[in-house]
Design a protein around this motif. Structure first.
Motif, mmCIF file in Angstrom:
data_model
loop_
_atom_site.group_PDB
_atom_site.id
_atom_site.type_symbol
_atom_site.label_atom_id
_atom_site.label_comp_id
_atom_site.label_asym_id
_atom_site.label_seq_id
_atom_site.Cartn_x
_atom_site.Cartn_y
_atom_site.Cartn_z
ATOM 1 N N SER A 41 33.908 35.405 41.821
ATOM 2 C CA SER A 41 34.683 34.916 40.687
ATOM 3 C C SER A 41 35.445 36.063 40.022
ATOM 4 O O SER A 41 34.893 37.138 39.804
ATOM 5 C CB SER A 41 33.718 34.265 39.696
ATOM 6 O OG SER A 41 34.431 33.749 38.619
ATOM 7 N N GLY A 42 36.719 35.831 39.759
ATOM 8 C CA GLY A 42 37.538 36.844 39.093
ATOM 9 C C GLY A 42 38.186 37.838 40.028
ATOM 10 O O GLY A 42 38.882 38.754 39.595
ATOM 11 N N LYS A 45 41.588 35.247 43.630
ATOM 12 C CA LYS A 45 41.921 34.229 44.646
ATOM 13 C C LYS A 45 42.931 33.208 44.108
ATOM 14 O O LYS A 45 43.931 32.921 44.753
ATOM 15 C CB LYS A 45 40.636 33.511 45.110
ATOM 16 C CG LYS A 45 39.566 34.451 45.628
ATOM 17 C CD LYS A 45 38.320 33.705 46.089
ATOM 18 C CE LYS A 45 37.612 32.890 45.025
ATOM 19 N NZ LYS A 45 37.009 33.708 43.943
ATOM 20 N N THR A 46 42.639 32.673 42.929
ATOM 21 C CA THR A 46 43.550 31.678 42.352
ATOM 22 C C THR A 46 44.895 32.314 42.022
ATOM 23 O O THR A 46 45.950 31.697 42.204
ATOM 24 C CB THR A 46 42.911 31.046 41.094
ATOM 25 O OG1 THR A 46 41.776 30.288 41.511
ATOM 26 C CG2 THR A 46 43.881 30.128 40.358
ATOM 27 N N THR A 47 44.868 33.561 41.590
ATOM 28 C CA THR A 47 46.119 34.239 41.217
ATOM 29 C C THR A 47 47.055 34.379 42.418
ATOM 30 O O THR A 47 48.262 34.125 42.296
ATOM 31 C CB THR A 47 45.805 35.624 40.596
ATOM 32 O OG1 THR A 47 44.896 35.432 39.502
ATOM 33 C CG2 THR A 47 47.057 36.303 40.089
HETATM 34 N N1 LIG Z 1 47.321 34.016 32.981
HETATM 35 C C1 LIG Z 1 46.452 35.030 32.941
HETATM 36 N N2 LIG Z 1 46.486 35.945 31.952
HETATM 37 C C2 LIG Z 1 45.622 36.984 31.917
HETATM 38 N N3 LIG Z 1 44.656 37.191 32.845
HETATM 39 C C3 LIG Z 1 44.564 36.315 33.851
HETATM 40 C C4 LIG Z 1 45.443 35.193 33.959
HETATM 41 N N4 LIG Z 1 45.106 34.489 35.078
HETATM 42 C C5 LIG Z 1 44.072 35.141 35.621
HETATM 43 N N5 LIG Z 1 43.734 36.232 34.894
HETATM 44 C C6 LIG Z 1 42.674 37.199 35.210
HETATM 45 O O1 LIG Z 1 42.833 37.594 36.562
HETATM 46 C C7 LIG Z 1 41.572 37.800 37.185
HETATM 47 C C8 LIG Z 1 41.505 36.997 38.462
HETATM 48 O O2 LIG Z 1 41.457 35.610 38.143
HETATM 49 P P1 LIG Z 1 41.479 34.474 39.251
HETATM 50 O O3 LIG Z 1 41.505 33.180 38.523
HETATM 51 O O4 LIG Z 1 42.564 34.741 40.219
HETATM 52 O O5 LIG Z 1 40.073 34.695 39.962
HETATM 53 P P2 LIG Z 1 39.354 33.834 41.091
HETATM 54 O O6 LIG Z 1 39.042 34.751 42.211
HETATM 55 O O7 LIG Z 1 40.164 32.631 41.378
HETATM 56 O O8 LIG Z 1 37.981 33.416 40.383
HETATM 57 P P3 LIG Z 1 37.119 32.054 40.490
HETATM 58 O O9 LIG Z 1 36.295 32.172 41.747
HETATM 59 O O10 LIG Z 1 36.257 32.095 39.262
HETATM 60 O O11 LIG Z 1 38.062 30.900 40.497
HETATM 61 C C9 LIG Z 1 40.523 37.440 36.154
HETATM 62 O O12 LIG Z 1 40.077 38.627 35.545
HETATM 63 C C10 LIG Z 1 41.282 36.585 35.173
HETATM 64 O O13 LIG Z 1 40.713 36.663 33.896
#
Ligand SMILES: Nc1ncnc2c1ncn2[C@@H]1O[C@H](COP(=O)(O)OP(=O)(O)OP(=O)(O)O)[C@@H](O)[C@H]1O
Ligand SMILES: [Mg+2]
Length: 271
Positions: A41-42, A45-47
């Motif tokens: 998490s974090g 991936k979603t980004t």
């Molecule tokens: N719009 C935004 N503004 C500021 N920080 C952001 C934004 N979107 C994501 N982040 C930060 O970017 C980092 C990566 O987030 P992301 O959602 O891509 O993680 P993830 O791998 O998808 O996690 P998960 O498995 O929980 O879904 C995190 O620290 C998050 O807080």
């Protein structure tokens, strides 16, 4: 660019203010292929998924789709097949309007994109429902009237309505119970075999990704630490982080689970 590459992320960086979230992310997806993207998490991936969809920012780097750099372009600014890149999210309501019937949810993207008139789009609904193994009478019902697994099938049908070459699937089965997960994963595999669509399949769960990915990318703290054939990455991970991720993944067999817990503990202690 090789014609055997559908999507090529090249050193993609994303910053949110001082937060450096994506760090030189590079991987590619071939036509009809599933690339699994795993990581805690974090990790970002979603980004990267949102950047590919054109709904999240890119600070630098290229996202080349069928030879054209689409980084930073919104879906509306894109041309050709890039306009059809679709998404399936963990929560089906992200793409389904609860006040619309299933038929209208499926018709809307086709009409909005001008790829079919209203009558023609309505005529395609039955085939779309059929593709995701929902009965024809689902068309007149509302998303809330379905189970979680069925509702995700509606969201998948909606993504398919535009005949995409690529679907970004962000934790699409994470909210479902295990047996429903298995059936929805089978559906993803079946649809790929029938339509040739490629998936970026994002999950924190390596066991899920292992089930359908051809290649796997492992993300950690905004960077890709490993990218290769699914068998290779899951059987002989080269990065210690992937080894830990694998050992932390649940195993059905309790004896193996116990063995792996012991292995995991010694590995964590050793890293
Ligand atoms: N719009 C935004 N503004 C500021 N920080 C952001 C934004 N979107 C994501 N982040 C930060 O970017 C980092 C990566 O987030 P992301 O959602 O891509 O993680 P993830 O791998 O998808 O996690 P998960 O498995 O929980 O879904 C995190 O620290 C998050 O807080
Ligand atoms: Mg996420």
């Amino acid at each position: 660019m090789s014609s055997n590459v559908l999507l090529d992320c090249q050193a993609v960086n994303t910053r949110f203010g001082s937060l450096h979230v994506l760090k030189d992310v590079s991987f590619d997806i071939r036509p009809g292929e599933t690339v699994g993207l795993v990581g805690e998490s974090g990790s970002g991936k979603t980004t990267i998924g949102r950047a590919i969809l054109g709904i999240g920012p890119v600070t630098s780097g290229r996202i080349v789709f069928k030879g054209v750099d689409i980084a930073g372009q919104s879906p509306r600014e894109r041309k050709g097949d890039a306009t059809r890149i679709q998404a399936v999210f963990q929560d089906p309501y992200t793409s389904l309007n609860p006040s619309m019937t299933v038929e209208d949810c499926l018709v809307e993207p086709m009409v909005a994109r001008g790829i079919a008139g209203l009558q023609e789009a309505r005529g395609r609904v039955r085939a779309l429902l059929d593709q995701v193994a929902l009965p024809a009478d689902a068309a007149q019902r509302f998303p809330r009237e379905f189970s979680g697994g069925q509702r995700q099938r509606v969201a998948i049908a909606r993504a398919l309505a535009l005949s995409p070459k690529l679907i970004v699937c962000d934790e699409p089965v994470s909210a479902l119970d295990l047996s429903t997960q298995a059936r929805v994963l089978e559906l993803f595999i079946d649809l790929q075999q029938r339509t040739g669509v490629a998936y970026l399949f994002i999950s924190h769960d390596l066991a899920v990704v292992r089930h359908l990915a051809h290649r796997v990318a492992v993300m950690r703290a905004g960077g890709i630490v490993e990218f290769g054939d699914c068998d290779q990455v899951t059987a002989r991970p080269s990065h210690p982080y992937t080894q830990r991720l694998l050992l932390a993944a649940p195993v059905a067999d309790p004896v193996r689970q116990a063995e792996r817990r012991a292995q995991f503990k010694s590995l964590v202690a050793g890293v």
